[in-house]
Enzyme design. Sequence first.
Site, mmCIF file in Angstrom:
data_model
loop_
_atom_site.group_PDB
_atom_site.id
_atom_site.type_symbol
_atom_site.label_atom_id
_atom_site.label_comp_id
_atom_site.label_asym_id
_atom_site.label_seq_id
_atom_site.Cartn_x
_atom_site.Cartn_y
_atom_site.Cartn_z
ATOM 1 N N ASP A 38 -3.565 -15.220 35.589
ATOM 2 C CA ASP A 38 -4.310 -16.237 34.835
ATOM 3 C C ASP A 38 -4.627 -17.377 35.792
ATOM 4 O O ASP A 38 -3.950 -17.557 36.805
ATOM 5 C CB ASP A 38 -3.480 -16.758 33.652
ATOM 6 C CG ASP A 38 -4.342 -17.329 32.542
ATOM 7 O OD1 ASP A 38 -4.480 -16.660 31.490
ATOM 8 O OD2 ASP A 38 -4.891 -18.446 32.723
ATOM 9 N N ASP A 61 -8.100 -16.416 39.902
ATOM 10 C CA ASP A 61 -9.397 -16.591 39.255
ATOM 11 C C ASP A 61 -10.072 -15.220 39.315
ATOM 12 O O ASP A 61 -10.351 -14.712 40.414
ATOM 13 C CB ASP A 61 -10.207 -17.651 40.022
ATOM 14 C CG ASP A 61 -11.579 -17.900 39.404
ATOM 15 O OD1 ASP A 61 -12.055 -17.031 38.633
ATOM 16 O OD2 ASP A 61 -12.174 -18.941 39.701
ATOM 17 N N VAL A 62 -10.327 -14.616 38.167
ATOM 18 C CA VAL A 62 -10.837 -13.240 38.172
ATOM 19 C C VAL A 62 -12.252 -13.122 38.724
ATOM 20 O O VAL A 62 -12.747 -12.011 38.921
ATOM 21 C CB VAL A 62 -10.770 -12.584 36.763
ATOM 22 C CG1 VAL A 62 -9.345 -12.444 36.290
ATOM 23 C CG2 VAL A 62 -11.648 -13.331 35.754
ATOM 24 N N SER A 140 -15.855 -8.075 22.428
ATOM 25 C CA SER A 140 -16.001 -9.011 21.307
ATOM 26 C C SER A 140 -17.004 -8.400 20.348
ATOM 27 O O SER A 140 -17.872 -7.627 20.777
ATOM 28 C CB SER A 140 -16.534 -10.365 21.789
ATOM 29 O OG SER A 140 -16.992 -11.143 20.689
ATOM 30 N N TYR A 153 -22.316 -15.642 26.475
ATOM 31 C CA TYR A 153 -21.129 -14.898 26.012
ATOM 32 C C TYR A 153 -21.537 -13.547 25.418
ATOM 33 O O TYR A 153 -20.943 -12.514 25.744
ATOM 34 C CB TYR A 153 -20.393 -15.755 24.989
ATOM 35 C CG TYR A 153 -19.056 -15.218 24.529
ATOM 36 C CD1 TYR A 153 -17.922 -15.343 25.329
ATOM 37 C CD2 TYR A 153 -18.922 -14.609 23.288
ATOM 38 C CE1 TYR A 153 -16.697 -14.862 24.889
ATOM 39 C CE2 TYR A 153 -17.707 -14.132 22.844
ATOM 40 C CZ TYR A 153 -16.583 -14.262 23.655
ATOM 41 O OH TYR A 153 -15.373 -13.785 23.220
ATOM 42 N N LYS A 157 -20.472 -9.955 27.012
ATOM 43 C CA LYS A 157 -19.651 -9.001 26.244
ATOM 44 C C LYS A 157 -20.398 -7.681 26.035
ATOM 45 O O LYS A 157 -19.793 -6.610 26.054
ATOM 46 C CB LYS A 157 -19.227 -9.629 24.924
ATOM 47 C CG LYS A 157 -18.252 -10.813 25.099
ATOM 48 C CD LYS A 157 -16.962 -10.385 25.783
ATOM 49 C CE LYS A 157 -15.931 -11.498 25.815
ATOM 50 N NZ LYS A 157 -14.665 -11.085 26.428
HETATM 51 N N1 NAD Z 1 -10.180 -15.573 20.055
HETATM 52 C C1 NAD Z 1 -11.221 -14.899 19.592
HETATM 53 O O1 NAD Z 1 -11.677 -15.109 18.438
HETATM 54 C C2 NAD Z 1 -11.851 -13.827 20.432
HETATM 55 C C3 NAD Z 1 -12.785 -12.984 19.813
HETATM 56 C C4 NAD Z 1 -13.396 -11.991 20.565
HETATM 57 C C5 NAD Z 1 -13.084 -11.848 21.897
HETATM 58 N N2 NAD Z 1 -12.193 -12.685 22.489
HETATM 59 C C6 NAD Z 1 -11.915 -12.469 23.901
HETATM 60 O O2 NAD Z 1 -10.538 -12.293 24.083
HETATM 61 C C7 NAD Z 1 -10.188 -12.667 25.413
HETATM 62 C C8 NAD Z 1 -8.972 -13.587 25.356
HETATM 63 O O3 NAD Z 1 -9.367 -14.780 24.687
HETATM 64 P P1 NAD Z 1 -8.331 -15.643 23.825
HETATM 65 O O4 NAD Z 1 -8.948 -15.858 22.506
HETATM 66 O O5 NAD Z 1 -6.984 -15.070 23.945
HETATM 67 O O6 NAD Z 1 -8.480 -17.028 24.603
HETATM 68 P P2 NAD Z 1 -7.406 -17.913 25.394
HETATM 69 O O7 NAD Z 1 -8.172 -19.087 25.856
HETATM 70 O O8 NAD Z 1 -6.194 -18.097 24.578
HETATM 71 O O9 NAD Z 1 -7.019 -16.985 26.632
HETATM 72 C C9 NAD Z 1 -7.917 -16.731 27.674
HETATM 73 C C10 NAD Z 1 -7.158 -16.859 28.984
HETATM 74 O O10 NAD Z 1 -8.063 -16.466 30.047
HETATM 75 C C11 NAD Z 1 -7.812 -17.344 31.135
HETATM 76 N N3 NAD Z 1 -8.995 -17.378 31.992
HETATM 77 C C12 NAD Z 1 -10.231 -17.842 31.673
HETATM 78 N N4 NAD Z 1 -11.036 -17.739 32.736
HETATM 79 C C13 NAD Z 1 -10.306 -17.188 33.732
HETATM 80 C C14 NAD Z 1 -10.586 -16.841 35.078
HETATM 81 N N5 NAD Z 1 -11.807 -17.030 35.622
HETATM 82 N N6 NAD Z 1 -9.607 -16.296 35.831
HETATM 83 C C15 NAD Z 1 -8.370 -16.113 35.307
HETATM 84 N N7 NAD Z 1 -8.039 -16.443 34.050
HETATM 85 C C16 NAD Z 1 -9.008 -16.971 33.277
HETATM 86 C C17 NAD Z 1 -7.508 -18.691 30.498
HETATM 87 O O11 NAD Z 1 -6.818 -19.553 31.392
HETATM 88 C C18 NAD Z 1 -6.676 -18.275 29.283
HETATM 89 O O12 NAD Z 1 -5.294 -18.297 29.580
HETATM 90 C C19 NAD Z 1 -11.430 -13.313 26.021
HETATM 91 O O13 NAD Z 1 -12.082 -12.358 26.835
HETATM 92 C C20 NAD Z 1 -12.261 -13.641 24.810
HETATM 93 O O14 NAD Z 1 -13.636 -13.660 25.113
HETATM 94 C C21 NAD Z 1 -11.564 -13.674 21.776
#
Ligand code: NAD
Length: 259
Positions: A38, A61-62, A140, A153, A157
């Site tokens: 992360d 950083d991915v 997503s 976004y 996705k």
């Molecule tokens: N929460 C929702 O409703 C939802 C719905 C559909 C999809 N998603 C997807 O689920 C995944 C997780 O999201 P979440 O809701 O758990 O959010 P979150 O913010 O809780 O977790 C995302 C994590 O990714 C890390 N991150 C972001 N950019 C990064 C980078 N460049 N390098 C390394 N780490 C990075 C952040 O620091 C964070 O810890 C994401 O891909 C998001 O698009 C979430």
Amino acid sequence: MANRLEGQVGVITGGASGIGLACARRYVTEGARVVLGDRNPDALAAAAAELGAAVVSEQVDVTVEADVERLVARAVTEFGGLDVAVNAAGFGTFGFIADHPVDEWRAVIDTCLTGVMLSVKHEGRIMRDAGHGAIVNIVSINARVPAEGMSAYCCAKAGVEMLTRCAAMELGPSGVRVAGIGPGFIDTPMTAFTQVVPAIRDAYLASTPLGRAGQPEDVADAALFLVSEDGRWVSGDTLFVDGASMNKAYPELHKLVGA
Ligand SMILES: NC(=O)c1ccc[n+]([C@@H]2O[C@H](COP(=O)([O-])OP(=O)(O)OC[C@H]3O[C@@H](n4cnc5c(N)ncnc54)[C@H](O)[C@@H]3O)[C@@H](O)[C@H]2O)c1
């Protein structure tokens, strides 16, 4: 049932928070050891402290290929291999196309799409050479459901859903499965803003036929199924874990801000 991942090693990007962290907890409970990646060092330290000896963490950083390569290599150096992976790092921005700064567009595409490509690339190499493995990309509903103000976004996705299909074809002959999970509205730090704007939360709930917000554990259970023996014949597809919300229009967030 427990121990479905006994002796296995995983990598989870975005593993310090939300869906990635829930997957880490689930995988560890099922016997796996996990490398968490992360970019948020504080959240990463807290996650690693919670999960103990079954976990090591790496600030990455991915969008940076050397970071992803280092993260994935740690699975081998720390735990002796790589069997499963969840690529969950991601975030979104809000802006109508006609007004959206291209830097914001690029940042979302870089993390949500290119970051997943780099992760699959390096995870897939190790799994291909070992002749087995299973990867889950977090997609997503916005891969298929358009949302006003969220074009970057949605496009990222949609790209991840297609990347998942292509990777499944390329890696399948080496015994590696690649699948996606498309969450709907899930309570995580990413959606915490909906806790303070009730109109937005209500709109999400109204667009969710099962009538509640999803929880990270709802996604983690699917992510366990997909990488476990139970998911052995699933590859290339994206499983939508969304309370049926894909069947409804996406909330018009721009009309609800400040409501
Ligand atoms: N929460 C929702 O409703 C939802 C719905 C559909 C999809 N998603 C997807 O689920 C995944 C997780 O999201 P979440 O809701 O758990 O959010 P979150 O913010 O809780 O977790 C995302 C994590 O990714 C890390 N991150 C972001 N950019 C990064 C980078 N460049 N390098 C390394 N780490 C990075 C952040 O620091 C964070 O810890 C994401 O891909 C998001 O698009 C979430």
